[in-house]
Scaffold this motif. Structure first.
Motif, PDB file in Angstrom:
ATOM      1  N   ALA A 119       0.824  -1.207   0.000  1.00 60.04           N
ATOM      2  CA  ALA A 119       0.000   0.000   0.000  1.00 60.04           C
ATOM      3  C   ALA A 119       0.857   1.255   0.000  1.00 60.04           C
ATOM      4  N   ALA A 120       1.947   1.225   0.807  1.00 63.21           N
ATOM      5  CA  ALA A 120       2.826   2.393   0.859  1.00 63.21           C
ATOM      6  C   ALA A 120       3.508   2.627  -0.475  1.00 63.21           C
ATOM      7  N   ALA A 121       3.963   1.543  -1.111  1.00 63.85           N
ATOM      8  CA  ALA A 121       4.631   1.687  -2.402  1.00 63.85           C
ATOM      9  C   ALA A 121       3.672   2.223  -3.455  1.00 63.85           C
ATOM     10  N   VAL A 122       2.439   1.714  -3.439  1.00 69.40           N
ATOM     11  CA  VAL A 122       1.449   2.215  -4.402  1.00 69.40           C
ATOM     12  C   VAL A 122       1.116   3.673  -4.112  1.00 69.40           C
ATOM     13  N   GLY A 123       0.958   4.000  -2.797  1.00 70.66           N
ATOM     14  CA  GLY A 123       0.635   5.381  -2.438  1.00 70.66           C
ATOM     15  C   GLY A 123       1.754   6.335  -2.816  1.00 70.66           C
ATOM     16  N   ALA A 124       2.989   5.856  -2.690  1.00 71.51           N
ATOM     17  CA  ALA A 124       4.126   6.698  -3.047  1.00 71.51           C
ATOM     18  C   ALA A 124       4.442   6.646  -4.533  1.00 71.51           C
ATOM     19  N   PRO A 129      10.923  -1.515 -10.522  1.00 71.48           N
ATOM     20  CA  PRO A 129      12.180  -1.991  -9.934  1.00 71.48           C
ATOM     21  C   PRO A 129      12.272  -1.742  -8.436  1.00 71.48           C
ATOM     22  N   THR A 130      11.735  -0.591  -8.010  1.00 72.38           N
ATOM     23  CA  THR A 130      11.754  -0.297  -6.576  1.00 72.38           C
ATOM     24  C   THR A 130      10.887  -1.284  -5.805  1.00 72.38           C
ATOM     25  N   LEU A 131       9.713  -1.602  -6.349  1.00 77.55           N
ATOM     26  CA  LEU A 131       8.825  -2.564  -5.695  1.00 77.55           C
ATOM     27  C   LEU A 131       9.480  -3.945  -5.586  1.00 77.55           C
ATOM     28  N   GLY A 133      12.683  -4.609  -5.601  1.00 73.00           N
ATOM     29  CA  GLY A 133      13.787  -4.536  -4.649  1.00 73.00           C
ATOM     30  C   GLY A 133      13.300  -4.589  -3.206  1.00 73.00           C
ATOM     31  N   ILE A 134      12.215  -3.818  -2.930  1.00 74.56           N
ATOM     32  CA  ILE A 134      11.670  -3.816  -1.573  1.00 74.56           C
ATOM     33  C   ILE A 134      11.160  -5.213  -1.191  1.00 74.56           C
ATOM     34  N   ALA A 135      10.468  -5.867  -2.126  1.00 74.97           N
ATOM     35  CA  ALA A 135       9.949  -7.211  -1.863  1.00 74.97           C
ATOM     36  C   ALA A 135      11.082  -8.195  -1.586  1.00 74.97           C
ATOM     37  N   ALA A 136      12.166  -8.113  -2.375  1.00 73.38           N
ATOM     38  CA  ALA A 136      13.301  -9.016  -2.181  1.00 73.38           C
ATOM     39  C   ALA A 136      13.947  -8.797  -0.812  1.00 73.38           C
ATOM     40  N   ILE A 137      14.100  -7.505  -0.448  1.00 77.86           N
ATOM     41  CA  ILE A 137      14.695  -7.215   0.862  1.00 77.86           C
ATOM     42  C   ILE A 137      13.790  -7.721   1.985  1.00 77.86           C
TER      43      ILE A 137
END
Length: 416
Positions: A119-124, A129-131, A133-137
């Protein structure tokens, strides 16, 4: 000095905040701004500080700390206050949950974190690629926390098993020492008391007819008692201060033992080559105790007149001891039935040394009829010999009783 977990966690929160500052300072132009957010400026710095605050109690209440962080992240996203701290702080809180929280709370926490991150990634309005990367981390952090938790649990279980094993070994060692002490006390007390009783009975029987002989027998009884006291002092010293196997009697002391038993009224013959030289100390001590126990049982149970023959032989592979006792007044027993090297004490009543008319003849009257060789002494010797890989046989032989022990010699012992 052990550090307080709260202070360590507070230090971690401050460290994360300081590490995020270079990518946060600069407002909308800061390097850490996510998507189209405004970065951190003005009152946004308050939110920046507050987001890090729940990490102070992250290990005391991991789930509460993660919940507070996720709520604050949602508030920051709604207020367009974005930065890398919105990723680093929730990841640390999630790692703490996977590492320290109860298992029933781990998977719900991971699921909620995924939803909040999405939700935060979609809101931002973060790019793909950022999504990814965040999921992998996020997955890597969860795996790291779970792996370390399982490893820590396995180490704790191994440590518990190790402590249990040490406790079991300690209990076994105590039991072994207790058994060894019981056997040593039996060896000293049973033999010397048997000799003293025989000498005292002889002194009492000759007190009127031969006062000089009675006096001599009484003196020998007193000497035997003093010898027993000296052995008990030695045993107490070993228990109190530690001692060496060299303090134990060996086959070289058998002649003195034979003289002592002879003085108590048993005609003992030491046949064969005698005591072998340079035996290992543990073998030498056990061999002596075999001879001592057999002669003690002869004193206690054989009717007078009684005889005993000791044969000690050493072959390249083992040491053999055979002690045969006979009583001239004994009835002929049935066919020999050696007890083998199993538990001693299953001879039927009326056989063995106990059946040699002991109920009606002098010293022999001090042993219960039918008891035979079923005392604790030979049972203890059976255990000692078993520890050395040897065996003990005890049973009727013709008109007497035979005790036979075999002790194997190791390769090193054979070269002595």
């Amino acid at each position: 000095m052990r550090r307080s977990p709260g202070l360590v966690d507070a230090g971690l929160a401050v460290l994360l905040a300081v590490a995020a500052l270079p990518s946060t300072i600069g407002g909308p132009d800061a390097a850490g701004v996510l998507g189209s957010g405004d970065g951190v400026a003005g009152w946004g710095w308050v939110l920046f500080a507050v987001v890090h605050l729940p990490l102070v109690w992250r290990r005391r209440t991991p789930v509460s700390a993660l919940s507070a962080v996720l709520v604050l992240v949602g508030i920051c996203v709604a207020a367009d206050v974005t930065g890398v701290f919105l990723i680093s702080v929730p990841l640390v809180a999630l790692y703490t949950v996977t590492r320290h929280a109860p298992w029933r709370a781990v998977w719900p926490a991971i699921a909620v974190s995924l939803l909040v991150f999405a939700a935060a990634a979609v809101g931002a309005r973060a790019n793909t690629p950022t999504l990814i990367g965040i999921a992998a981390i996020l997955v890597a952090v969860c795996l790291l926390g779970t792996t370390l938790r399982l490893r820590e649990s396995a180490l704790a279980e191994r440590s518990r098993h190790h402590r249990q094993e040490l406790d079991d070994r300690a209990r076994i060692a105590v039991a072994d020492k207790r058994g060894q002490l019981a056997r040593e006390v039996h060896d000293i007390v049973a033999h010397n008391l048997a000799v003293m009783v025989a000498l005292s009975d002889g002194a009492a029987a000759t007190a009127v007819s031969d006062p000089e002989s009675a006096s001599s027998l009484s003196a020998q009884s007193a000497a035997t008692g003093r010898s027993a006291l000296a052995e008990m002092r030695r045993l107490v010293t070993v228990l109190r201060d530690g001692g060496s196997a060299a303090d134990q009697p060996g086959l070289a002391d058998v002649p003195a033992l034979v003289d002592q038993v002879r003085s108590a009224g048993v005609d003992v013959v030491l046949a064969g080559p005698g005591a072998p030289a340079q035996l290992p100390r543990h073998v030498d001590s056990v061999a002596y105790r075999v001879v001592q126990e057999a002669l003690t049982n002869t004193l206690k149970h054989a009717a007078r007149p009684a005889t005993a023959e000791i044969v000690i032989e050493r072959s390249p592979s083992d040491l053999t001891l055979e002690i045969t006792s006979r009583s001239s007044s004994a009835p002929a027993p049935p066919q020999p039935r050696p007890t083998g090297h199993g538990p001693v004490g299953h001879a039927p009543a009326g056989h063995g040394l106990a059946g040699h008319g002991l109920a009606a003849h002098g010293l022999a009257g001090h042993g219960p009829a039918g008891h035979g060789l079923a005392g604790h002494g030979l049972a203890g010797l059976t255990e000692r010999l078993a520890q050395l890989g040897g065996k003990l046989e005890a049973g009727p032989l013709g008109s007497g009783w035979r005790v036979r022990a075999e002790i194997p010699l190791s390769d090193q012992d054979r070269d002595r």
